[in-house]
Scaffold this motif. Structure first.
Motif, PDB file in Angstrom:
ATOM      1  N   GLY A 291      -9.717  -0.573   5.614  1.00 41.16           N
ATOM      2  CA  GLY A 291      -8.798  -0.225   6.694  1.00 41.16           C
ATOM      3  C   GLY A 291      -8.117  -1.456   7.269  1.00 41.16           C
ATOM      4  O   GLY A 291      -8.464  -2.591   6.959  1.00 41.16           O
ATOM      5  N   GLY A 292      -7.114  -1.226   8.092  1.00 40.47           N
ATOM      6  CA  GLY A 292      -6.406  -2.330   8.729  1.00 40.47           C
ATOM      7  C   GLY A 292      -5.278  -2.867   7.878  1.00 40.47           C
ATOM      8  O   GLY A 292      -4.874  -2.276   6.890  1.00 40.47           O
ATOM      9  N   LYS A 293      -4.778  -4.030   8.271  1.00 36.67           N
ATOM     10  CA  LYS A 293      -3.656  -4.646   7.559  1.00 36.67           C
ATOM     11  C   LYS A 293      -4.101  -5.097   6.175  1.00 36.67           C
ATOM     12  O   LYS A 293      -5.151  -5.693   6.003  1.00 36.67           O
ATOM     13  N   ARG A 294      -3.260  -4.804   5.198  1.00 40.98           N
ATOM     14  CA  ARG A 294      -3.564  -5.163   3.808  1.00 40.98           C
ATOM     15  C   ARG A 294      -2.647  -6.294   3.378  1.00 40.98           C
ATOM     16  O   ARG A 294      -1.456  -6.268   3.640  1.00 40.98           O
ATOM     17  N   PHE A 295      -3.222  -7.279   2.687  1.00 36.25           N
ATOM     18  CA  PHE A 295      -2.443  -8.422   2.233  1.00 36.25           C
ATOM     19  C   PHE A 295      -2.531  -8.571   0.717  1.00 36.25           C
ATOM     20  O   PHE A 295      -1.544  -8.419   0.021  1.00 36.25           O
TER      21      PHE A 295
END
Length: 107
Positions: free
Chosen positions: A6-10
């Motif tokens: 989850g959260g921002k993916r880079f």
């Protein structure tokens, strides 16, 4: 390369045919891997194997990305290679189908 959480993916692997690389969502083209929310137990199991195999091929390896436009979801369409085309490798290992314009059943 880690599995996306989850959260921002880079830079991470979403599933057997989608990755994030340096903030860009990339749909690997030419093949279709099983869906994580599979229609049956076999598809779900193969989806995990496909995800793990793609992650292992990309993890710590030098790879190339050949971009070929965008899909209708605004994802970059691309071929990814680590000495071999990763899509062809997944197909050869039975972890993906060649893309023929429609999803083939895994069940």
């Amino acid at each position: 390369m880690p599995i996306c959480k989850g959260g921002k993916r880079f830079s991470c692997v979403v599933d057997g045919d989608t990755i994030w690389f340096k903030g860009e969502k990339i749909r690997l083209e030419g093949f279709n891997a099983p869906d994580m929310s599979g229609s049956c137990q076999l598809e779900s199991a193969l989806a995990m194997r496909s995800l793990d195999r793609l992650r292992s091929m990309l993890d710590g390896a030098a790879f190339t990305i050949e971009r070929n436009g965008k899909d209708r979801y605004d994802r970059t369409l691309a071929t990814v290679r680590v000495h071999v085309d990763v899509g062809n490798q997944l197909v050869d290992e039975g972890l993906a189908h060649v893309w023929r314009g429609w999803k083939e059943s895994w069940c």
